[in-house]
Design a protein around this motif. Structure first.
Motif, mmCIF file in Angstrom:
data_model
loop_
_atom_site.group_PDB
_atom_site.id
_atom_site.type_symbol
_atom_site.label_atom_id
_atom_site.label_comp_id
_atom_site.label_asym_id
_atom_site.label_seq_id
_atom_site.Cartn_x
_atom_site.Cartn_y
_atom_site.Cartn_z
ATOM 1 N N VAL B 112 61.462 79.927 -6.014
ATOM 2 C CA VAL B 112 60.496 79.627 -4.928
ATOM 3 C C VAL B 112 60.953 79.541 -3.405
ATOM 4 O O VAL B 112 60.249 78.745 -2.553
ATOM 5 N N LEU B 113 61.850 80.206 -3.127
ATOM 6 C CA LEU B 113 62.465 80.074 -1.615
ATOM 7 C C LEU B 113 61.245 80.407 -0.749
ATOM 8 O O LEU B 113 61.095 79.546 0.495
ATOM 9 N N PRO B 114 60.353 81.346 -0.614
ATOM 10 C CA PRO B 114 59.329 81.689 0.105
ATOM 11 C C PRO B 114 58.562 80.417 0.301
ATOM 12 O O PRO B 114 58.033 80.152 1.532
ATOM 13 N N PHE B 115 58.099 79.603 -0.641
ATOM 14 C CA PHE B 115 57.299 78.571 -0.627
ATOM 15 C C PHE B 115 58.051 77.265 -0.103
ATOM 16 O O PHE B 115 57.734 76.711 0.968
ATOM 17 N N ILE B 116 59.558 77.281 -0.196
ATOM 18 C CA ILE B 116 60.485 76.221 0.565
ATOM 19 C C ILE B 116 60.177 76.566 2.050
ATOM 20 O O ILE B 116 60.102 75.533 2.960
ATOM 21 N N TYR B 117 60.338 77.826 2.436
ATOM 22 C CA TYR B 117 60.554 78.073 3.770
ATOM 23 C C TYR B 117 59.180 77.805 4.605
ATOM 24 O O TYR B 117 59.021 77.490 5.678
ATOM 25 N N GLN B 119 56.846 75.643 3.514
ATOM 26 C CA GLN B 119 56.523 74.312 3.986
ATOM 27 C C GLN B 119 57.568 73.547 4.800
ATOM 28 O O GLN B 119 57.212 72.736 5.513
ATOM 29 N N GLN B 120 58.726 74.313 5.019
ATOM 30 C CA GLN B 120 59.683 73.806 6.170
ATOM 31 C C GLN B 120 58.919 73.992 7.425
ATOM 32 O O GLN B 120 59.136 73.214 8.310
ATOM 33 N N GLN B 121 58.505 75.169 7.667
ATOM 34 C CA GLN B 121 57.658 75.440 8.873
ATOM 35 C C GLN B 121 56.673 74.727 9.063
ATOM 36 O O GLN B 121 56.206 74.236 10.268
ATOM 37 N N ASN B 126 56.815 69.263 0.149
ATOM 38 C CA ASN B 126 55.831 69.421 -0.776
ATOM 39 C C ASN B 126 56.632 70.078 -2.045
ATOM 40 O O ASN B 126 57.352 71.041 -1.856
ATOM 41 N N LYS B 127 56.532 69.396 -3.384
ATOM 42 C CA LYS B 127 57.439 70.083 -4.520
ATOM 43 C C LYS B 127 56.146 70.848 -5.096
ATOM 44 O O LYS B 127 56.558 71.103 -6.492
ATOM 45 N N ALA B 129 55.236 73.593 -6.467
ATOM 46 C CA ALA B 129 55.495 74.776 -6.888
ATOM 47 C C ALA B 129 56.192 74.788 -8.155
ATOM 48 O O ALA B 129 56.576 73.653 -8.681
#
Lengths: 315, 315
Positions: B112-117, B119-121, B126-127, B129
């Motif tokens: 889930v890297l797209p999700f991590i990126y 949320q960081q933006q 937020n976990k 995912a």
């Protein structure tokens, strides 16, 4: 045989096999820790964040705590040790998902995935990025245990030279070289990627100082997937602001959740993952795969359970 | 010995070794194809996109074209074949960077890297995912040549079961099973990940139809890192709109650059990479590493160059 008390609810399809494989056992499930249920429990199955010292006075029958997690920092270690309660955990369960997360982050940076995603959002066809390659680089793994070995194994498949640093300096699996943690500084300049997977102990707290980052290559990627307190947060922020290294990927922090006013959020040379690099939709299934053989042993009167921990040492 | 004409400019530190290793050779460098220079060239070194049929009338001395690329679709194949000009390419040069890109995309989706990126933006912890895992899954590689073998090797290191589909159905390296391309449909239902690395030929054009995607798992990831015309673009868009599969990762397209009004840009179950999955900051260096041994052979009068191609067959 007494009661097994889970302070979380496995999915129904994971609970049924428990009932059928262990018909002699009473199972209790909850979504939080309840002292009345705890009072009945011979075995507690927990993620390790709910049990507090004051609960133990109710836990008269408790003999074994199975922690479905790797970290036990939030557990009342001394009170547990005093009561001689056996603690075992799911060491090893994290190694595959965590290794996959670490490789995902490394490869994403090398192969410019953040750039690709950004251009796609803007609906722009743009090749103006410079993908690099992982193969041929050198990785230094600080704390190469079960997880470090798995990371090393995969990195070696990618033709990465692996250096391990552990307490003893003894050879570790899938490390091309291994050195003592005491000599860490002199090996940092060789690494393109530095990965800490150290647990939180007295010895590892703030082990990495600014000087360590000064020794790293300017192009180095630093990854912390162990525990956040291996480096002081302000030091790390300053290191990144001063661009001593190229990028950091963090999954763990001194304070979790990472406070919304942390300066880390403002940096563009860091990837912030919310401490879930080892999460997996297959996590509970895997925990039970580790729990069940130990439970069989327990029911046979054996006490040499898999992944038995020294709660006072913290691992 | 005649002249070697490069229609691109290697970096100075890569040019100097050419001069010193081949003092008997005249080198010409340009950033585009110039017919006057072409007229002097015995050997042309090109990315393969600049040489047109009308240029060949000027290329009286031309005997060997070294293509620093894998694709030769834009070259005037018949005219080159008629003149008996030898063509060789950098087959193999792409296998490591491309494999790293493919693994980057697979692992990014699983972890889930797209999700991590995202949320960081938003500066959000937020976990929520559900990361999944690559290990234990099955990948079907369509066209397992040099690149496919490298992909298979790495996937096997991640405990992925690899199925290859090639023309002959003969065993291929790092494939646990291999089948004929003719039988592709019956093997698609087994795969969690379907990766096409087929070149563009008469046989492969629009080889994948809607029916192929209907055979895939709903949870399947389809990756096209070969050539865009293996599937008709409208068919692919419809497949993704109808959510026959979970996600597609595309590096190649029937029309490149992908037109800004393509419906692909509007889909959220696709990753669009601008045909640079094999790009690398080490690309020219590697091309020259392949070119130089062949040039040595050429200067010795040998003509069995590495990666000699059948320009009419297209590989």
């Amino acid at each position: 045989m007494g009661t097994i008390y889970f302070t979380f609810e496995p999915r129904e399809d994971l609970k049924q096999p428990l009932f059928s494989e262990f018909p002699q056992v009473d199972f209790l499930f909850d979504t939080k820790l309840d002292v009345e249920k705890l009072a009945q429990a011979e075995i507690l199955v927990t993620y390790g964040e709910d049990l507090k010292e004051q609960h133990l006075q109710y836990a008269d029958k408790l003999q074994w705590i199975f922690v479905a997690s790797a970290g036990i920092e939030k557990m009342p270690a001394e009170a547990i040790a005093k009561r001689n309660i056996i603690v075992s955990n799911v060491r090893g369960i994290h190694k595959k998902p965590m290794t996959e997360s670490i490789l995902a982050h490394i490869l994403a940076l090398k192969r410019v995935l953040p750039f690709i995603y950004e251009q796609q959002q803007k609906k722009e066809w743009n090749k103006k990025a410079r993908p690099t390659e992982l193969n041929g680089s050198t990785a230094l793994i600080i704390g190469p245990g079960a997880i470090g070995g798995e990371i090393g194994r995969i990195l070696q498949a990618f033709d990465v030279h692996t250096i391990g640093c552990n307490r003893s300096g003894n050879e570790a699996p899938y490390m091309d070289e291994t050195y003592k943690l005491d000599d860490l500084k002199q090996h940092l300049p060789k690494a393109d990627i530095v990965i800490s997977i150290l647990p939180s102990t007295k010895e590892t707290k703030h082990l990495l100082t600014r000087e360590h980052f000064e020794k790293m290559k300017n192009s180095a990627i630093f990854m912390n997937f162990g525990r956040g307190d291996v480096v002081d947060t302000d030091t790390l922020i300053k290191v990144l602001q001063d661009k001593l290294i190229e990028h950091a990927v963090l999954d763990v922090y001194e304070l979790e959740p990472l406070p919304s006013d942390s300066l880390l959020w403002d940096l563009d040379n860091v990837t912030l993952s919310p401490h879930f690099s080892s999460h997996s939709s297959r996590y509970v299934e895997r925990s039970l795969d580790i729990f069940k053989p130990s439970l069989k042993k327990w029911l046979n009167g054996e006490r040499d359970l898999e992944n038995k921990m020294d709660i006072l040492r913290g691992y």
